[in-house]
Write an enzyme that holds these catalytic residues in place. Structure first.
Site, mmCIF file in Angstrom:
data_model
loop_
_atom_site.group_PDB
_atom_site.id
_atom_site.type_symbol
_atom_site.label_atom_id
_atom_site.label_comp_id
_atom_site.label_asym_id
_atom_site.label_seq_id
_atom_site.Cartn_x
_atom_site.Cartn_y
_atom_site.Cartn_z
ATOM 1 N N CYS A 110 -21.513 6.455 29.875
ATOM 2 C CA CYS A 110 -20.159 6.428 30.457
ATOM 3 C C CYS A 110 -19.773 7.756 31.114
ATOM 4 C CB CYS A 110 -19.136 6.015 29.408
ATOM 5 S SG CYS A 110 -18.829 7.223 28.099
ATOM 6 N N HIS A 162 -14.888 7.052 25.084
ATOM 7 C CA HIS A 162 -15.375 6.299 26.233
ATOM 8 C C HIS A 162 -14.496 6.610 27.441
ATOM 9 C CE1 HIS A 162 -17.822 3.198 28.074
ATOM 10 N NE2 HIS A 162 -16.736 2.610 28.548
ATOM 11 N N HIS A 174 -16.857 1.114 34.572
ATOM 12 C CA HIS A 174 -17.479 1.983 33.562
ATOM 13 C C HIS A 174 -18.906 1.519 33.289
ATOM 14 C CE1 HIS A 174 -16.858 -0.754 29.866
ATOM 15 N NE2 HIS A 174 -16.672 -1.477 30.948
#
Length: 207
Positions: A110, A162, A174
């Site tokens: 990520c 994240h 993402h």
């Protein structure tokens, strides 16, 4: 002679711009009169204004009016670059997840995905982890989100574990996790809504 001004007279300004102040000419407008009967009364008037100052004043007013009426640019150069960033972000869909990855050929995690997009589009290098990235730029509310801003989530029982890139219309892109690929998500989905940690805007002065 009575110099008072009758109520039925209309005051009409006249100019002698060379040697005298503004004089006021008085003309009768009594109902029933076929024409106007001129008369002149000595009454206080406006201060003298030099003839050359009048065109200058009018020019300044016209210039200011033109400036205020000029249309605003809908996009700035910076906005164009952010639009390019979003387009590049979306173009990376289906790139496989790879832990520690930060290239389109090798795959992304990520934070590697976000860093790659910003380096490629704006020449900005971001920190390596999502938690470190969450300390960069300026915090913004959901209502302030613009395409290209970063959104953060708690997906590993830890805040800011994240990160993704907001692309507009309540969506972000993402690189999710092992076995999956870069994709677009709806921020209003219950999973993401309950894990939302906040958003940051990267300072564009770093470009």
């Amino acid at each position: 002679m009575d110099n008072s001004i009758p109520e039925w007279l209309t005051i009409a300004p006249t100019w002698d711009a060379v040697n005298h102040p503004l004089e006021v000419g008085i003309c009768s407008t009594v109902r029933g009169h076929a024409g106007k009967i001129p008369a002149l009364y000595s009454i206080p008037a406006l201060p003298y204004i030099a003839p050359m100052k009048i065109p200058l004043t009018l020019s300044v007013l016209l210039l200011l009016s033109a400036c205020s009426a000029a249309p605003n640019r809908e996009y700035t150069a910076s906005d164009d670059r952010m639009n390019d960033l979003v387009m590049y972000t979306v173009s990376l869909a289906d790139t496989p997840y790879r832990y520690g990855g930060n290239s389109a050929n090798g795959g992304f995690d990520c934070s590697g995905f976000v860093d790659h997009v910003y380096r490629h589009s704006l020449g900005i290098t971001l920190p390596r982890t999502s938690r470190e990235i969450s300390r960069v730029g300026t915090p913004i509310s959901v209502d302030e989100l613009s395409p290209g801003d970063l959104v953060f989530y708690n997906t590993q029982h830890a805040a800011y574990s994240h990160v993704g890139i907001y692309v507009g219309d309540g969506k972000f892109v993402h690189s999710p996790r092992t076995g999956e690929s870069v994709r677009t998500e709806q921020m209003q989905m219950r999973y993401w809504k309950t894990r939302y940690n906040g958003a940051r805007r990267i300072h564009r002065t770093l470009q």
